[in-house]
Motif scaffolding. Structure first.
Motif, PDB file in Angstrom:
ATOM      1  N   LYS A 241       7.696 148.822  49.283  1.00 52.40           N
ATOM      2  CA  LYS A 241       7.952 149.627  48.082  1.00 52.40           C
ATOM      3  C   LYS A 241       9.348 150.231  48.143  1.00 52.40           C
ATOM      4  O   LYS A 241      10.045 150.336  47.126  1.00 52.40           O
ATOM      5  CB  LYS A 241       6.891 150.722  47.973  1.00 52.40           C
TER       6      LYS A 241
ATOM      7  N   LYS B 276      11.955 147.303  47.615  1.00 51.65           N
ATOM      8  CA  LYS B 276      11.892 146.682  46.289  1.00 51.65           C
ATOM      9  C   LYS B 276      12.144 145.168  46.409  1.00 51.65           C
ATOM     10  O   LYS B 276      12.155 144.618  47.490  1.00 51.65           O
ATOM     11  CB  LYS B 276      12.859 147.349  45.312  1.00 51.65           C
ATOM     12  N   THR B 277      12.349 144.509  45.284  1.00 44.69           N
ATOM     13  CA  THR B 277      12.507 143.052  45.290  1.00 44.69           C
ATOM     14  C   THR B 277      13.883 142.664  45.835  1.00 44.69           C
ATOM     15  O   THR B 277      14.908 143.113  45.317  1.00 44.69           O
ATOM     16  CB  THR B 277      12.345 142.482  43.867  1.00 44.69           C
ATOM     17  N   GLN B 278      13.870 141.853  46.881  1.00 41.71           N
ATOM     18  CA  GLN B 278      15.117 141.352  47.480  1.00 41.71           C
ATOM     19  C   GLN B 278      14.868 139.912  47.940  1.00 41.71           C
ATOM     20  O   GLN B 278      14.395 139.684  49.061  1.00 41.71           O
ATOM     21  CB  GLN B 278      15.548 142.215  48.666  1.00 41.71           C
ATOM     22  N   GLN B 279      15.179 138.951  47.100  1.00 50.03           N
ATOM     23  CA  GLN B 279      14.820 137.564  47.379  1.00 50.03           C
ATOM     24  C   GLN B 279      15.504 137.010  48.631  1.00 50.03           C
ATOM     25  O   GLN B 279      14.861 136.329  49.433  1.00 50.03           O
ATOM     26  CB  GLN B 279      15.166 136.680  46.166  1.00 50.03           C
TER      27      GLN B 279
ATOM     28  N   ALA C  24      13.966 138.426  51.640  1.00 54.24           N
ATOM     29  CA  ALA C  24      12.643 137.812  51.808  1.00 54.24           C
ATOM     30  C   ALA C  24      12.759 136.454  52.493  1.00 54.24           C
ATOM     31  O   ALA C  24      11.991 136.144  53.408  1.00 54.24           O
ATOM     32  CB  ALA C  24      11.962 137.666  50.452  1.00 54.24           C
TER      33      ALA C  24
ATOM     34  N   ILE D  97       8.199 141.448  48.958  1.00 59.18           N
ATOM     35  CA  ILE D  97       9.482 141.793  48.318  1.00 59.18           C
ATOM     36  C   ILE D  97      10.162 140.602  47.661  1.00 59.18           C
ATOM     37  O   ILE D  97      11.252 140.739  47.102  1.00 59.18           O
ATOM     38  CB  ILE D  97      10.460 142.449  49.330  1.00 59.18           C
ATOM     39  N   CYS D  98       9.530 139.433  47.700  1.00 61.31           N
ATOM     40  CA  CYS D  98      10.159 138.243  47.132  1.00 61.31           C
ATOM     41  C   CYS D  98      10.024 138.196  45.622  1.00 61.31           C
ATOM     42  O   CYS D  98       9.294 138.980  45.010  1.00 61.31           O
ATOM     43  CB  CYS D  98       9.556 136.981  47.751  1.00 61.31           C
ATOM     44  N   ARG D  99      10.712 137.238  45.015  1.00 59.99           N
ATOM     45  CA  ARG D  99      10.584 136.950  43.585  1.00 59.99           C
ATOM     46  C   ARG D  99       9.855 135.610  43.495  1.00 59.99           C
ATOM     47  O   ARG D  99      10.448 134.555  43.708  1.00 59.99           O
ATOM     48  CB  ARG D  99      11.966 136.870  42.946  1.00 59.99           C
TER      49      ARG D  99
ATOM     50  N   TYR E  12      -0.125 135.968  46.072  1.00 61.52           N
ATOM     51  CA  TYR E  12       0.965 136.788  45.566  1.00 61.52           C
ATOM     52  C   TYR E  12       2.154 135.974  45.067  1.00 61.52           C
ATOM     53  O   TYR E  12       2.957 136.471  44.281  1.00 61.52           O
ATOM     54  CB  TYR E  12       1.473 137.756  46.645  1.00 61.52           C
TER      55      TYR E  12
END
Length: 217
Positions: A35, A38-41, A44, A62-64, A92
């Motif tokens: 959390k 956050k999202t960090q491809q 990841a 945290i992936c996209r 997921y």
């Protein structure tokens, strides 16, 4: 990786290893870390590349999901030998991918039972949410012929599919219950008080009962 190492708890590892998961990070703490990140491809991808189970679980949080290519997802599911990593990857990430249906078909027929179990998990998702075009009777034929002797994780995935067919599709319910009773897969599975047994006939009957009690569903 240093933060993950600090979160390592020997007691958590002992519990996780009983389920085949070789890590000692509390999942609540792992989710809190995700959390914050956050999202960090790209992070990841780097975490996944370490091969470390805790790092891979964090990567999946945290992936996209739609950023992974079809061949990339195929390679990932074949590398995901930890049950928790495999479960999170399918639920997921792959389920949100535009390649989910193509991979479902490919994986379901794969000779590797762990890969095949991912295909069956995606099939169960379609049975419940997008059944149009599925041959439900054909799926029941395969389950009746192969589930009893399937390796554990594949058997579990096929059993989930059997139960969902029986729960969601009244026209196939009697046959799904009959197959479950005849094969008796997971009939003696230990179930905690208040939880529904994974034994398909019991599971189907209980969920149908709940649906009938809540007709607004």
């Amino acid at each position: 990786m240093a933060e993950l190492a600090e979160l390592e708890d020997p007691r958590a590892r002992e519990v996780n290893e009983r389920h085949g998961d070789d890590h000692g990070v509390n999942l609540g703490k792992l989710r809190a870390l995700a959390k914050r990140l956050k999202t960090q491809q790209e992070l990841a991808r780097a975490l996944w590349a370490t091969g470390d189970t805790a790092a891979r679980l964090l990567a999946l949080l945290i992936c996209r999901p739609k950023a992974f290519g079809r061949d990339e997802l195929d390679a990932m599911v074949r590398a995901a030998r930890s049950p928790k990593v495999h479960d999170w990857l399918v639920n997921y990430v792959v389920k949100k991918s535009p390649y989910a249906e193509e991979l479902r078909q490919v994986w379901s027929a794969d000779p590797d039972p762990v890969v095949a179990s991912a295909g069956w998990a995606l099939t169960t998702e379609r049975v419940a949410k997008r059944p149009a075009g599925l041959d439900l009777a054909g799926l029941l034929d395969v389950i009746a012929a192969e589930m009893r002797d399937a390796p554990d994780r594949l058997q579990w995935a096929m059993n989930n599919c059997l139960a969902q067919i029986g729960i969601e599709h009244a026209e196939h319910r009697a046959r799904a219950i009959d197959i479950g009773e005849r094969l008796a897969v997971l009939k003696d599975y230990p179930t905690s008080p208040g939880c529904t047994s994974p034994y398909a006939p019991t599971w189907i009957s209980e969920m149908v009962r709940r649906q009938q009690e809540s007709p607004s569903r």
